[in-house]
Design a protein around this motif. Structure first.
Motif, PDB file in Angstrom:
ATOM      1  N   GLN A  72       0.797  -1.227   0.000  1.00 32.50           N
ATOM      2  CA  GLN A  72       0.000   0.000   0.000  1.00 32.50           C
ATOM      3  C   GLN A  72       0.831   1.280   0.000  1.00 32.50           C
ATOM      4  O   GLN A  72       0.283   2.353  -0.217  1.00 32.50           O
ATOM      5  CB  GLN A  72      -0.939   0.010   1.208  1.00 32.50           C
ATOM      6  N   ASN A  83      -3.052   5.506  -3.019  1.00 35.52           N
ATOM      7  CA  ASN A  83      -4.314   5.952  -2.442  1.00 35.52           C
ATOM      8  C   ASN A  83      -5.324   4.824  -2.560  1.00 35.52           C
ATOM      9  O   ASN A  83      -5.308   4.067  -3.530  1.00 35.52           O
ATOM     10  CB  ASN A  83      -4.852   7.184  -3.190  1.00 35.52           C
ATOM     11  N   ARG A  84      -6.198   4.750  -1.573  1.00 35.63           N
ATOM     12  CA  ARG A  84      -7.242   3.726  -1.593  1.00 35.63           C
ATOM     13  C   ARG A  84      -8.281   4.125  -2.634  1.00 35.63           C
ATOM     14  O   ARG A  84      -8.691   5.266  -2.721  1.00 35.63           O
ATOM     15  CB  ARG A  84      -7.897   3.615  -0.220  1.00 35.63           C
ATOM     16  N   ALA A  85      -8.714   3.147  -3.427  1.00 37.26           N
ATOM     17  CA  ALA A  85      -9.759   3.384  -4.425  1.00 37.26           C
ATOM     18  C   ALA A  85     -10.645   2.148  -4.500  1.00 37.26           C
ATOM     19  O   ALA A  85     -10.143   1.031  -4.644  1.00 37.26           O
ATOM     20  CB  ALA A  85      -9.140   3.662  -5.788  1.00 37.26           C
ATOM     21  N   ASN A  86     -11.931   2.367  -4.342  1.00 38.12           N
ATOM     22  CA  ASN A  86     -12.868   1.255  -4.509  1.00 38.12           C
ATOM     23  C   ASN A  86     -13.060   1.015  -5.995  1.00 38.12           C
ATOM     24  O   ASN A  86     -13.201   1.942  -6.773  1.00 38.12           O
ATOM     25  CB  ASN A  86     -14.217   1.584  -3.871  1.00 38.12           C
ATOM     26  N   LEU A  87     -13.066  -0.223  -6.370  1.00 34.86           N
ATOM     27  CA  LEU A  87     -13.193  -0.577  -7.771  1.00 34.86           C
ATOM     28  C   LEU A  87     -14.239  -1.683  -7.880  1.00 34.86           C
ATOM     29  O   LEU A  87     -14.121  -2.736  -7.242  1.00 34.86           O
ATOM     30  CB  LEU A  87     -11.842  -1.073  -8.297  1.00 34.86           C
ATOM     31  N   PHE A  88     -15.253  -1.435  -8.658  1.00 40.93           N
ATOM     32  CA  PHE A  88     -16.308  -2.416  -8.866  1.00 40.93           C
ATOM     33  C   PHE A  88     -16.157  -2.962 -10.280  1.00 40.93           C
ATOM     34  O   PHE A  88     -16.153  -2.203 -11.246  1.00 40.93           O
ATOM     35  CB  PHE A  88     -17.688  -1.773  -8.687  1.00 40.93           C
ATOM     36  N   GLU A 143     -13.265  -9.076 -14.060  1.00 40.25           N
ATOM     37  CA  GLU A 143     -12.532  -9.766 -12.990  1.00 40.25           C
ATOM     38  C   GLU A 143     -11.807 -10.991 -13.550  1.00 40.25           C
ATOM     39  O   GLU A 143     -10.650 -11.240 -13.224  1.00 40.25           O
ATOM     40  CB  GLU A 143     -13.487 -10.171 -11.868  1.00 40.25           C
TER      41      GLU A 143
END
Length: 124
Positions: free
Chosen positions: A58, A62-67, A73
């Motif tokens: 890490q 930066n933290r990033a939400n990824l859908f 996937e």
């Protein structure tokens, strides 16, 4: 403080509170905090490739939400397998493959626009 008696705040003098109250955060305090952050970020820029600069996966990110849809996937999992074959003597982390794929795509906007068209963009 007296051993075993009462609260640790029993000897606290209210007059001292006014004199020794913590200073509100000022620009110099904020600057000191940001310098601390800057120094940790700059430690990731010492000429070595990112993989060898970081202490953990890490660092410097930066933290990033990824859908992702199932298809995307699965594509990432296949890409990870290809990269593991490419770099067979090293562990290849999913986050590194995702970031590398994003950087590579940013360098080839035509492939990104092609993919977006397949998703339905530009159909108006």
């Amino acid at each position: 403080m007296k051993s075993g008696s009462g609260s640790p705040f029993d000897d606290f003098d209210e007059d001292e509170e006014e004199e020794e109250a913590p200073e509100p955060e000022t620009e110099s305090t904020i600057d000191a905090d940001s310098q601390e952050t800057d120094s940790s970020e700059s430690s990731l820029d010492d000429g070595l490739p990112y993989k060898y600069q970081r202490e953990n996966i890490q660092d410097g990110r930066n933290r990033a939400n990824l859908f992702l849809r199932d298809e995307a996937e699965a594509d990432i999992e296949r890409l990870i397998e290809v990269m593991e074959d490419e770099f067979e003597s090293e562990a290849v982390y999913k986050i590194d493959v995702l970031e590398a794929a994003l950087i590579a795509a940013a360098g080839n906007p035509a492939s990104v626009s092609e993919e977006l068209r397949e998703m339905g963009y530009g159909m108006k």
